[in-house]
Structures are given as C-alpha cells and as structure tokens.
Design an enzyme around this catalytic site. Structure first.
Site, PDB file in Angstrom:
ATOM      1  N   CYS A 196       0.801  -1.175  -0.009  1.00 48.83           N
ATOM      2  CA  CYS A 196       0.137  -0.028   0.018  1.00 48.83           C
ATOM      3  C   CYS A 196       0.862   1.150   0.050  1.00 48.83           C
ATOM      4  O   CYS A 196       1.478   1.460  -0.842  1.00 48.83           O
ATOM      5  CB  CYS A 196      -1.180  -0.039   1.082  1.00 48.83           C
ATOM      6  SG  CYS A 196      -2.157   1.081   1.012  1.00 48.83           S
ATOM      7  N   ARG A 222     -12.466   5.617  -3.200  1.00 48.84           N
ATOM      8  CA  ARG A 222     -11.490   4.744  -2.270  1.00 48.84           C
ATOM      9  C   ARG A 222     -11.953   3.243  -2.837  1.00 48.84           C
ATOM     10  O   ARG A 222     -13.073   2.835  -2.606  1.00 48.84           O
ATOM     11  CB  ARG A 222     -11.521   5.221  -0.814  1.00 48.84           C
ATOM     12  CG  ARG A 222     -10.468   4.813  -0.218  1.00 48.84           C
ATOM     13  CD  ARG A 222     -10.671   5.484   1.392  1.00 48.84           C
ATOM     14  NE  ARG A 222      -9.664   4.868   2.116  1.00 48.84           N
ATOM     15  CZ  ARG A 222      -8.567   5.337   2.309  1.00 48.84           C
ATOM     16  NH1 ARG A 222      -8.032   6.294   1.527  1.00 48.84           N
ATOM     17  NH2 ARG A 222      -7.643   4.638   2.991  1.00 48.84           N
ATOM     18  N   HIS A 272      -3.687  -5.981   1.944  1.00 42.52           N
ATOM     19  CA  HIS A 272      -3.658  -6.133   3.339  1.00 42.52           C
ATOM     20  C   HIS A 272      -4.092  -7.313   3.893  1.00 42.52           C
ATOM     21  O   HIS A 272      -4.653  -8.308   3.101  1.00 42.52           O
ATOM     22  CB  HIS A 272      -4.266  -4.876   4.179  1.00 42.52           C
ATOM     23  CG  HIS A 272      -3.653  -3.442   3.874  1.00 42.52           C
ATOM     24  ND1 HIS A 272      -2.350  -3.175   4.394  1.00 42.52           N
ATOM     25  CD2 HIS A 272      -4.187  -2.488   3.093  1.00 42.52           C
ATOM     26  CE1 HIS A 272      -2.230  -1.967   3.826  1.00 42.52           C
ATOM     27  NE2 HIS A 272      -3.139  -1.328   3.000  1.00 42.52           N
TER      28      HIS A 272
END
Lengths: 421, 265
Positions: free
Chosen positions: B107, B141, B206
């Site tokens: 990320c 997002r 993640h």
C-alpha cells in the site's frame, strides 16, 4: 411541553416499546429516530431544561457516562442518561425524552456525532477521554476527528471541559476551551505517532509527550492519576472500584473530576463511582448451566484490546476471543496483528465469531494453540478452565449478553435473586 | 544473515540470524503490517533458522544490514514523513537488495518504493524508485476483499487480501505486476495488482497479506535463504484462505447483481 414536542416524544416512545417487544434491542435508536422525524428541533427543546454533560472518546465513554451519572444520582439529583450506549443523535434524543423535569442529562456522544449535536445541546460540561483508531475502513483518520473537535471548541472558547492531558489528539482538540486537564498517564500510543499541530514525530518521556519541532506537549496540570490514587485540587483520593481493569480506573478518575466540576465533593463522587459493578452489560458476569462463571468484556479496537488483555493476563480463566467484522466492528480485522495476543500464553484459548479463522491464524503466530468454534456459546461450553472470560468485538458482544443472560436464568433456581443488575 | 553470505547470489547462508526489518512501524503500520514481519520470523524459526524482528524506528536511518525490508501502509501525514526518511536511506536499501536482501512493500509502502505519489492536494511525494511505478490519488476509495491471480513465473497459488486505499498506480513499461486482479481494485489501473522486480514484491493487499498467503511468505524466505524450504502444515491458513476467497467471490456476485438491478431501474 408544546404539542409537537409531546407528539414527537409519544410517537417515539411507542416505537421504542414496539422494538423492545419485538426483541430488537433496547429500542432507543428507533424511538429517537421516530421522535426526530416528527420534530427535528426536538433535541434543542428537550435539552433546554437540563444541565447537559456530554462525554466523548473512542474508548470508555459508556462507562465514564455511567460513572458520572452515578455520582450525581448519589447526590439525589434527577439524572437522565443514554445508559444503553445508544450514542448517536437518536439515542441522545431518547434519553432526553425520559426527563420528568429539570435535572442533569449525562450523555455519551459518538465522537463523530459530537460536532453535529453540540449546538443543540449546549453542554454545561464536556468530558473528553481519548482518541484512537477505531473502525478504520469506515471513518478514516484520528487527526481528522481531532481537528473537528478543535474547530468546535475554538468556536466555543468559553466551554468548560474536563480532558485527558496524556492523549495528544485530545489535548490538541481541547486546548482552545476552558479545560481542566487530568493526567492519566501514557496508554495506547500506537495511533499518536505524529504531532497534531505540525506533523513531526512526537517524542515521549516520563511526563508524557512533547513535540521536538513545535513544542506541543502534555499540558501542565496538578490533577493526575498515580497508580490507584487521584491527585485532585491538592487532595489525594484513593480509588477502589468494583469494575475490573486498569482502563476503568482511568474512566473513574475522569468521572470523579467531571463530577467535582458539577459541584459534587470529590470523596462523595469517589464513593459513588466505586460502587458501580457493571455498565450496560459490559463487565457483567453470568453463571452458565455447567456452574462456571462467565465474564464478558467488550473490546472495540487495538487500544481497547490491549487494556483488556493486560487485565486477563493475571486472571486464572479460560479465554474466548469472539470477533466479527461487520461495519460496527470494522470490516477489516487486520488490527488483530497489532494486538499482543502473546499475553494470553498459559491460558486455554478459543477462537470464535464469524472471523474465528483470522483469530486462530493470528494466535498460531503468537505461539498459542486454540480451539476453533465459531459459535461463541458452544466455545464457552467446550473450553476447559475454572471460569471463562469472553472478549468480544462490538457485534458479537450484544447478542452474546442476551444469550448469556438467558442461559444464566436457566442455570439458577427461581428463588435466587438474579445477577447482574 | 549478516556477514559472509552477502552478494554471492546463492543465498545468504544459514549460520547467522535472519533479520526481518519492520520499517517505521509507527508511521507505516496502519493495517496490521506487523503481522507480515511476525509471519516471516516465525516461519523461518519453525524451519530451524535463527530469525529476529528488527524494528527501524521512525527518524532512525534504515541500515543496510537487514535481510528483509517491510514497508507497510500508512495515513497521509505519516506517509509523507516516512518518505523523507526512506529517501535519506535509499542507498542503504539498494545496497542491501544488491546483496540479496528482499523487500515486501504494501500500500503506502508500495507507493513509496515507486517513483512518486501525487496526493489528493496535488502535492508530489518523491519515492525511492526501487520499481518504476507512479501513483496518483484517485476516487473512489477502493475498499474490500481482493483476489489476485499471480504471475505464473512466481509459482504462487491465488492471492487473497483486503484493500483500503485511494491510490491509482501506473506501472512503467516492462514492469510486471504481482498478478491479475479478478475481484477488487488493486493498482486501480489495468486490472492488475502490485509489482514484481528482482527480490521485490509490492502489493496493495492487506489482511495482512502474508498470514493469508503463506506461500508468498515462503517465496520471500526462499529468495533470502537461497534454497528450497521444507513445507509446513497450514490447515488453519488453508481454511482462512478458502473462507476469504469464497467471501470475495460472493461480494463480487452481489455487486454485479446490484449493478444489473440498477441498470434495469
């Protein structure tokens, strides 16, 4: 009350009863929503006759609210409060609507909702505990919240506040107001790496935090919590509280300081706070059919988990970790890897809840063998140990309290008084 | 594995300690990134290697003596601070990679080992350029479960993870992604996720990504130890992977069904 106000409260109360009868929870959220639908100005109208105390924080706001209410009730003051933890606008309205005349309204408010309800409630006192990462995938960043609180108080610099001097985002937020600072000592710092004022890396020392770049630091104060003693206005008050865990000593200290700002004597507040045994089912104990005692602890985020694990570490108990990942829990349980589950070494441990497998894999890398049983009641029944402590994420917690209360009633003869209150 | 093994190209020896570096955990640790370090350390230890987790505190220089460099996810301000520290230590990291060290960047970490990141305000944060990848903040997002079918050359099974970022990352010509995205957003450009380079894996995933994908953890360990590793039992991990992959497929179908309903009005 004006006609519209009365109509709104009436309709909402009926909706709340209906929701309770249908077994859909305490009904405060729904009854408040109905009330606001009938009269959007209701909050301000209902709050007008009350001395309003608002409590907000990431962790501990329900308990702190309950403890402040207890201190005021012990003085014989009429108090309304959103005791069930319904802390959005609707829950606040429901609580206010229960007032039968002038008195205190001690209200916990969700940290994101606080700026929205502030003007309508015009609190006499604002109590700010801590700000840490909570449900990251939903709400974003701690410093955004801290900035919003600060903007609110910069616009209301006469506001009387009691705030935690040891939490950088809270200090940043409360600095513009008339704030009584209470030094609680360093807790979770995992979400406070950078200075809220200038963005530099914060330094930490024995006294607290200090920014090497701009000088932003723990404010000077004579009020502090040292071990189990509260130093307040030159006196030292021993805290012996019924609630378990270090984090509740922090909550108690904050509540006592808040109560003194409302005119309660510190010793009296400490006595009232000490007697509270359970808050909205949190920290409650139940007896299940096999005769063992089950305690349920709510942990909502890494900071909360750390506190709860530190407490469980020294207790001879089996531990069930019950974790979901719904919106209210945070949909991304990657925080499991920030929590030191290694502290559970030596305990019998079970992984439960919808994300039991994430928990089990995390425990494997902590060197802890565990039982995997998605159903938390079955996990409680299956795990060995003299007693069981369930640590639950938000959406696991509420259903579980109901199921345990039912099992608890089934476990005891009808003549015995029921616990918990 | 500090010492003699470095730079031989045949692995870094088994005599000394494998040093897994968690870079700036205070700044780049928003999404349980510590978990990736823990998984590498433990999986090495279970196979009889000495391994230790080395935290590089924010503000400290990054040493060239680590065997693994983990760059994790972070919020905006911390990411900017991490970038300046990483730039100051970029040569040390490069030296270590040349000597056989490996990098996992996730990320924000991925964005920073790229050439640069243009944030939502248009400000440019220069990266350290370990891979040719440039990121621009975008909307919406990207949040949710992700499935990545990895590049066949990696020999990896399907990768599962959870993403939560606003980055749109464009890979330079000839840069291979970690894999093809079949659910979720990944880099947000070209239906791929991450980047691959010699001794470097970058991804948006993640979860954290290594606990969910032990084969990826073992690939990194193979690179750094230079030899094949004995397999480990992974019943729990396999169960978790199956559950997460099923969930990602289900939410994918739900989203498609919703879109269809919307189209039909």
């Amino acid at each position: 009350m004006r006609v519209r106000t009365r109509l709104a409260v009436g309709a909402g109360t009926i909706a709340g009863h209906a929701s309770r009868l249908a077994g859909r929870g305490a009904g405060d959220q729904i009854s408040g929503r109905v009330m606001l639908g009938v009269d959007p100005e209701l909050i301000a109208k209902l709050a007008r006759d009350q001395r309003v105390v608002l409590v907000s924080a990431t962790n501990g706001k329900t308990t702190t609210t309950r403890l402040i209410a207890a201190a005021l009730e012990a003085e014989g003051e009429p108090v309304v409060s959103n005791v069930t933890g319904a802390n959005l606008t609707s829950g606040v309205v429901s609580a206010l609507a229960r007032a039968r005349g002038p008195g205190f309204a001690v209200l916990e408010v969700d940290e994101r909702v606080l700026p929205r309800v502030y003007d309508a409630l015009r609190p006499e006192l604002l109590v700010l505990g801590n700000l840490s990462r909570d449900q990251l995938d939903r709400f974003g960043e701690v410093h955004v919240l801290s900035d919003r609180w600060r903007a609110l108080l910069a616009a209301n610099p006469e506001q009387v506040v009691v705030a935690n001097a040891s939490d950088p985002p809270v200090v940043w937020a409360a600095a513009p107001a008339r704030t009584t600072w209470l030094e609680l000592g360093t807790g979770w710092t995992g979400d406070s790496a950078t200075c809220p004022q200038c963005g530099a890396l914060l330094g930490w020392n024995d006294r607290g935090f200090a920014c090497p770049n701009c000088g932003f630091c723990t404010p000077e104060t004579a009020h502090r919590l040292v071990g189990n003693h509260l130093e307040l206005d030159g006196a030292t008050i021993p805290l012996r509280i019924a609630l378990p865990g270090r984090w509740n000593v922090d909550n108690a200290a904050l509540a006592i300081v808040a109560a003194t700002r409302l005119g309660v004597r510190a010793d009296d507040a400490a006595l009232a706070v000490a007697a509270v045994e359970s808050v909205a089912g949190r920290m409650a104990t139940y007896t299940v059919p096999d005769g063992r005692t089950v305690r349920v602890l709510l942990a909502k985020n890494p900071a909360g988990w750390l506190e709860v694990l530190r407490y469980v570490q020294d207790v001879d108990t089996a531990v069930v970790l019950a974790v979901n990942a719904h919106v209210a829990d945070g949909k991304d349980p990657s925080w499991l890897w920030d929590v030191p589950y290694e502290l559970l070494a030596g305990h019998a441990v079970a992984a439960a809840g919808e994300r039991a497998l994430d928990v089990a894999v995390r425990l494997r890398y902590a060197g802890i063998d565990c039982l995997v049983e998605r159903d938390v009641m079955r996990a409680v029944a299956r795990i060995d140990g003299p007693s069981v402590t369930v640590i639950a994420s938000y959406t696991q917690f509420y259903g579980l309290s109901r199921r345990l209360a039912r099992a608890s009633r089934a476990a005891r003869p009808a003549s015995e008084p029921e616990r918990p209150a | 594995m500090t010492g003699t093994g470095r730079g031989t190209g045949t692995g870094r020896g088994t005599e000394s300690t494998l040093r897994v570096g968690l870079v700036y955990p205070e700044l780049l640790g928003t999404y349980g990134d510590r978990g990736n370090a823990l998984v590498l350390v433990e999986r090495a230890r279970w196979r009889g290697f000495d391994a230790e987790l080395v935290e590089v505190a924010a503000g400290d220089p990054i040493p060239d003596s680590l065997d693994v460099y983990l760059f994790g996810g972070g919020e905006d301000d911390p990411q900017t601070m991490a970038a300046s520290g990483m730039r100051a230590s970029a040569n040390a990291v490069r030296r270590a990679i040349d000597g056989g060290a490996v990098v996992l960047a996730v990320c924000a970490g991925f964005q920073l080992i790229g050439t640069g990141y243009v944030d939502a305000g248009g400000e440019v944060i220069e990266g350290i350029g370990l891979v040719d990848a440039r990121t621009v903040a975008g909307a919406p997002r990207l949040i949710g479960e992700v499935i990545v079918e990895p590049e066949p050359s990696t020999g990896l099974p399907t990768i599962t993870g959870f993403e939560n970022h606003g980055g749109r990352t464009k890979l330079g010509p000839g840069v291979r992604p970690l894999g093809r995205v079949t659910r979720g957003g990944g880099n947000g450009i070209g239906a791929v996720d991450g980047a691959l380079a010699p001794n470097i894996v970058a991804t948006y995933l993640h979860g954290p990504v290594l606990p969910r994908n032990p084969a990826l953890a073992d690939l990194l360990l193979t690179w750094v130890t230079g030899g094949p590793l004995e397999p480990l039992p992974s019943v729990l991990e396999e169960a978790l992977r199956a559950e997460r992959l099923a969930e990602a497929r289900l939410t994918g179908w739900r989203a498609r069904a919703r879109d269809l309903r919307l189209e039909r009005g």
